[in-house]
Design a protein around this motif. Structure first.
Motif, PDB file in Angstrom:
ATOM      1  N   GLY A   1       0.820  -1.210   0.000  1.00 58.90           N
ATOM      2  CA  GLY A   1       0.000   0.000   0.000  1.00 58.90           C
ATOM      3  C   GLY A   1       0.856   1.263   0.000  1.00 58.90           C
ATOM      4  N   LEU A   2       1.934   1.257   0.789  1.00 56.05           N
ATOM      5  CA  LEU A   2       2.862   2.391   0.797  1.00 56.05           C
ATOM      6  C   LEU A   2       3.511   2.573  -0.574  1.00 56.05           C
ATOM      7  N   THR A   3       3.768   1.452  -1.244  1.00 54.50           N
ATOM      8  CA  THR A   3       4.352   1.526  -2.589  1.00 54.50           C
ATOM      9  C   THR A   3       3.404   2.215  -3.557  1.00 54.50           C
ATOM     10  N   MET A   4       2.086   1.982  -3.404  1.00 56.21           N
ATOM     11  CA  MET A   4       1.116   2.658  -4.256  1.00 56.21           C
ATOM     12  C   MET A   4       1.175   4.177  -4.054  1.00 56.21           C
ATOM     13  N   ILE A   5       1.352   4.615  -2.797  1.00 61.71           N
ATOM     14  CA  ILE A   5       1.451   6.042  -2.513  1.00 61.71           C
ATOM     15  C   ILE A   5       2.735   6.609  -3.109  1.00 61.71           C
ATOM     16  N   ALA A   6       3.842   5.867  -2.948  1.00 59.47           N
ATOM     17  CA  ALA A   6       5.122   6.302  -3.519  1.00 59.47           C
ATOM     18  C   ALA A   6       5.034   6.384  -5.041  1.00 59.47           C
ATOM     19  N   TYR A   7       4.377   5.404  -5.642  1.00 60.62           N
ATOM     20  CA  TYR A   7       4.187   5.369  -7.098  1.00 60.62           C
ATOM     21  C   TYR A   7       3.380   6.574  -7.562  1.00 60.62           C
ATOM     22  N   ALA A   8       2.268   6.831  -6.874  1.00 55.36           N
ATOM     23  CA  ALA A   8       1.383   7.926  -7.274  1.00 55.36           C
ATOM     24  C   ALA A   8       2.025   9.289  -7.048  1.00 55.36           C
ATOM     25  N   SER A   9       2.856   9.431  -6.018  1.00 54.81           N
ATOM     26  CA  SER A   9       3.467  10.727  -5.733  1.00 54.81           C
ATOM     27  C   SER A   9       4.395  11.168  -6.860  1.00 54.81           C
ATOM     28  N   ILE A  10       4.922  10.197  -7.620  1.00 59.36           N
ATOM     29  CA  ILE A  10       5.764  10.523  -8.777  1.00 59.36           C
ATOM     30  C   ILE A  10       4.916  10.646 -10.038  1.00 59.36           C
TER      31      ILE A  10
ATOM     32  N   LEU B   1      13.515  -1.630  -4.475  1.00 53.12           N
ATOM     33  CA  LEU B   1      14.386  -0.755  -3.687  1.00 53.12           C
ATOM     34  C   LEU B   1      15.123   0.244  -4.575  1.00 53.12           C
ATOM     35  N   ILE B   2      15.697  -0.251  -5.658  1.00 54.65           N
ATOM     36  CA  ILE B   2      16.431   0.624  -6.578  1.00 54.65           C
ATOM     37  C   ILE B   2      15.495   1.665  -7.190  1.00 54.65           C
ATOM     38  N   ALA B   3      14.323   1.229  -7.614  1.00 51.50           N
ATOM     39  CA  ALA B   3      13.365   2.146  -8.239  1.00 51.50           C
ATOM     40  C   ALA B   3      12.923   3.237  -7.264  1.00 51.50           C
ATOM     41  N   LEU B   4      12.669   2.871  -6.021  1.00 54.07           N
ATOM     42  CA  LEU B   4      12.229   3.841  -5.019  1.00 54.07           C
ATOM     43  C   LEU B   4      13.304   4.899  -4.758  1.00 54.07           C
TER      44      LEU B   4
ATOM     45  N   GLN C   1       8.672   7.644  -0.994  1.00 54.07           N
ATOM     46  CA  GLN C   1       9.658   6.715  -1.558  1.00 54.07           C
ATOM     47  C   GLN C   1      10.699   6.308  -0.512  1.00 54.07           C
ATOM     48  N   ILE C   2      11.174   7.279   0.251  1.00 54.55           N
ATOM     49  CA  ILE C   2      12.202   6.991   1.258  1.00 54.55           C
ATOM     50  C   ILE C   2      11.647   6.079   2.346  1.00 54.55           C
ATOM     51  N   ILE C   3      10.453   6.399   2.830  1.00 49.86           N
ATOM     52  CA  ILE C   3       9.829   5.575   3.886  1.00 49.86           C
ATOM     53  C   ILE C   3       9.599   4.153   3.383  1.00 49.86           C
ATOM     54  N   THR C   4       9.087   4.029   2.166  1.00 42.43           N
ATOM     55  CA  THR C   4       8.800   2.706   1.607  1.00 42.43           C
ATOM     56  C   THR C   4      10.081   1.914   1.376  1.00 42.43           C
ATOM     57  N   ALA C   5      11.136   2.578   0.923  1.00 40.65           N
ATOM     58  CA  ALA C   5      12.415   1.892   0.714  1.00 40.65           C
ATOM     59  C   ALA C   5      12.966   1.341   2.023  1.00 40.65           C
ATOM     60  N   ILE C   6      12.828   2.099   3.104  1.00 35.24           N
ATOM     61  CA  ILE C   6      13.280   1.625   4.419  1.00 35.24           C
ATOM     62  C   ILE C   6      12.499   0.379   4.823  1.00 35.24           C
TER      63      ILE C   6
END
Length: 510
Positions: A29-38, A92-95, A200-205
Motif C-alpha cells: 500500500g505504501l508503494t502505491m502512494i510512492a508510485y502515485a506521488s511521482i 528498492l532501486i526504483a524507489l 519513496q524513502i519511507i517505503t524503501a526503508i
C-alpha cells in the motif's frame, strides 16, 4: 504426500497469513502512494508552478504528460529486470532513484528542466505498481491473496486524495526565499514536490527489512533460499510459538508444470484463438481515457470552487464554469495556489472511488466481472455525456464526480486479462495492454487540455462516448456468469494447451 515435501503453494499456505502478511500488504500500500506521488504528483505541481515558471496552457499539457511518457517507456524495462534480478531488489532501486530525481526537480530553473526531471523520475518509478503487486501476490497465501490485492488496489484509488491531503498545509504558504546560486525562488510548490519524495524513502526503508519473494527465489532454482524465506515468514507469523515450518523440500505446482509445457508458445498471444482476446483487451484499455480528467482534476476543482464562492451563476453547466474568465474569481485569492476546498474535493473523490471499488467487489459475485465492466462503462460514460446537458452547477459537478468513478475499471480489466491468459503469457499480456493505454493517455491528456480550453463540450462528449461504447466491445468477452458458455468458449484454448485446465473450480474467472 509427506508434510516435509509440499508444492510451493501448499508450503506458502502452511507458512500462513499473520504479521508478515499484514506487513507485506501495508508495504505494498505504501508503494502505491510512492508510485502515485511521482506519476500523479504533477497534477498538483503543474498549476502551482505556473506563475513562477511562466508556463502557457500548452506547456502545462506537456508537463502533465511527461510522467505518462516515462511510465510508458519504463514499465516493461522494470518488469524484465524484476523477473531477472528479483522483486524486492528492483523495487528498492526504483524507489531510491525516483526519489533522487524527483528531489532534483525541486530546483528546476525552468519548465523544461522540470519536465525532464519528472520524466526521469516517472521512468524510474514506472515499475513500482506491477512489481509490488507481483511481490504481494507471491508473498501471501492464495487464500488471502484476493483480499490483500483488493486492499492495495483501494489504496491506489485513494492516492490522489492522499496527495491532496499532503498538499493542503503546503500550497497556501506564501514564503519565498531567493537562491542566488540558481536564480530561483524556493517556495511552496518546490516544498510540495520535495514532500512527494518522502513516501519513496519511507517505503524503501520498509522494503529493506522485508524478505525477497519466496516464489521468485524458488522459480529461479534456489530451493534452499526459498525454504529459508518461508521459515522466516513462518517465524514472524507464529512468533509466539516455538514450532518450525517442517517443510524440507518444495515441489513444483501442477500449474508451473503446465506453464513449462507451453513456454515456447509466447507468440500465441498474437495468434488465434488468443488473438481475439488480445484485440478486445487492447481496445478496452485504449478506451479508458476517463483518467485524463483525473489528471486535470485539481485544476478543474479549483476553478469550480472559486466560481462557486462568488455566490451566483449557479445555473451554469460544467463547461460554462470552466470557460468563465479569471475576472469573475476572487481578486484576493493567491494566484497559482490551489484552493483548500478544491483539495478536499480531490480527497473526497478518492474516498468515493475506494467505496465504489469495495461495493463493486461485492457485486461482482452476483453479476460477474464482464457484466460489471459493461455496467460501469455505460453508467459512467453516460454521466459524462449528461454533465453539460444539465444547467445546474451542483448537479453537473455530481455527474462529473460519478463519471470519474469509471477509473476503477482499470483494475477490473487487469484481472480479466490475467484470467484470459495462461501464467507464462500473463505478464506479457498485461504489459502490452497497459502500454497501449499509456500511449493513448499521453495523447488524450494533450487533446483534452486543448478541448477544455476551446471546445469543452466536445471533450466531454468524445471521451465519455468512447467510454460508453466500450461496453459493446466488452460483450464479446466470455460471460463468467454462464459456466456452460464459458466452458465451450475456452475448450479450444485448453485443447491447444494455451491455457491450463482449472482445478477445483467451474470458471476461470473464479
Amino acid at each position: 504426500m509427506s508434510s516435509e515435501k509440499l508444492p510451493f503453494e501448499a508450503a506458502m499456505n502452511k507458512a500462513g497469513f499473520g504479521l508478515y502478511g499484514v506487513m507485506t500488504t501495508v508495504v505494498a500500500g505504501l508503494t502505491m502512494i510512492a508510485y502515485a506521488s511521482i506519476i500523479y504528483g504533477g497534477t498538483f505541481i503543474v498549476p502551482t508552478s505556473a506563475c513562477e515558471l511562466g508556463t502557457t496552457p500548452g506547456q502545462q499539457g506537456i508537463l502533465a504528460a511527461g510522467p505518462m511518457a516515462g511510465l510508458l517507456l519504463g514499465s516493461m524495462v522494470w518488469s524484465y529486470y524484476a523477473d531477472k534480478r528479483g522483486r524486492r531488489s528492483m523495487i528498492l532501486i526504483a524507489l531510491i532513484l525516483s526519489a533522487v530525481f524527483n528531489t532534483i526537480g525541486t530546483i528546476s530553473v525552468n519548465w523544461i528542466m522540470l519536465m525532464i526531471c519528472q520524466f526521469i523520475a516517472a521512468f524510474l518509478a514506472s515499475g513500482l505498481y506491477s512489481m509490488s503487486m507481483t511481490y504481494l501476490s507471491e508473498s501471501v497465501p492464495m487464500s488471502r491473496r484476493r483480499s490483500a490485492i483488493l486492499i492495495v488496489s483501494s489504496v491506489l484509488l485513494l492516492t490522489q486524495g492522499i496527495l491532496a491531503l499532503m498538499a493542503m498545509p503546503i500550497v497556501p504558504l506564501r514564503f519565498s526565499y531567493y537562491l542566488s546560486g540558481l536564480g530561483i525562488y524556493w517556495n511552496s510548490w518546490r516544498l510540495l514536490m520535495l514532500t512527494f519524495s518522502v513516501p519513496q524513502i519511507i517505503t524503501a526503508i520498509c522494503y529493506y527489512f522485508m524478505q525477497e519473494s519466496p516464489k521468485f527465489v524458488f522459480t529461479n532454482g534456489d530451493e534452499a533460499k526459498a525454504l529459508e524465506i518461508l521459515e522466516a515468514i513462518y517465524r514472524i507469523n507464529k512468533r509466539n510459538s516455538n514450532e518450525e515450518l517442517q517443510v524440507k523440500c518444495l515441489l513444483r505446482d501442477e500449474v508451473s508444470v503446465n506453464d513449462e509445457s507451453t513456454s515456447g508458445e509466447k507468440v500465441s498471444l498474437f495468434k488465434m484463438p488468443l488473438l481475439k482476446y488480445t484485440i478486445i483487451m487492447l481496445t478496452l484499455n485504449i478506451a479508458q481515457q476517463i483518467s485524463s480528467f483525473v489528471i486535470w482534476l485539481p485544476k478543474i476543482a479549483d476553478h469550480f470552487v472559486r466560481i462557486l464562492q462568488t455566490g451566483d451563476k449557479t445555473d451554469l453547466t460544467m463547461c460554462q464554469v470552466l470557460h468563465m474568465e479569471s475576472t469573475h474569481l476572487d481578486p484576493n485569492a493567491t494566484p497559482c495556489a490551489l484552493d483548500v476546498t478544491a483539495l478536499l474535493i480531490v480527497l473526497g473523490n478518492g474516498g468515493l472511488q475506494v467505496a465504489f471499488n469495495i461495493c463493486m467487489g461485492f457485486l461482482i459475485d452476483f453479476v460477474g466481472r464482464r457484466n460489471m465492466v459493461m455496467i460501469i462503462f455505460v453508467l459512467c460514460g453516460g454521466s459524462g455525456i449528461l454533465v453539460n446537458l444539465v444547467p445546474n452547477i451542483i448537479a453537473g459537478a455530481m455527474l462529473f464526480i460519478f463519471m470519474l468513478m469509471g477509473v476503477v475499471i482499470v483494475g477490473l480489466c487487469t484481472t480479466i486479462c490475467v484470467d484470459l491468459y495462461p501464467t507464462n503469457l500473463r505478464a506479457l499480456a498485461i504489459s502490452v495492454t497497459m502500454t497501449a493505454q499509456s500511449i493513448a493517455m499521453i495523447a488524450s491528456i494533450q487533446i483534452l487540455n486543448v478541448l477544455l480550453l476551446n471546445h469543452c463540450d466536445a471533450g466531454f462528449y468524445f471521451f465519455s462516448s468512447l467510454f460508453a461504447l466500450a461496453a459493446i466491445v466488452t460483450s464479446f468477452l466470455p460471460n463468467d456468469r454462464n459456466p456452460v458458455s464459458m466452458h465451450s468458449k475456452m475448450s479450444d484454448l485448453q485443447e491447444n494447451h494455451l491455457i491450463e485446465r482449472p482445478r477445483r473450480r467451474t470458471s476461470i474467472f473464479e
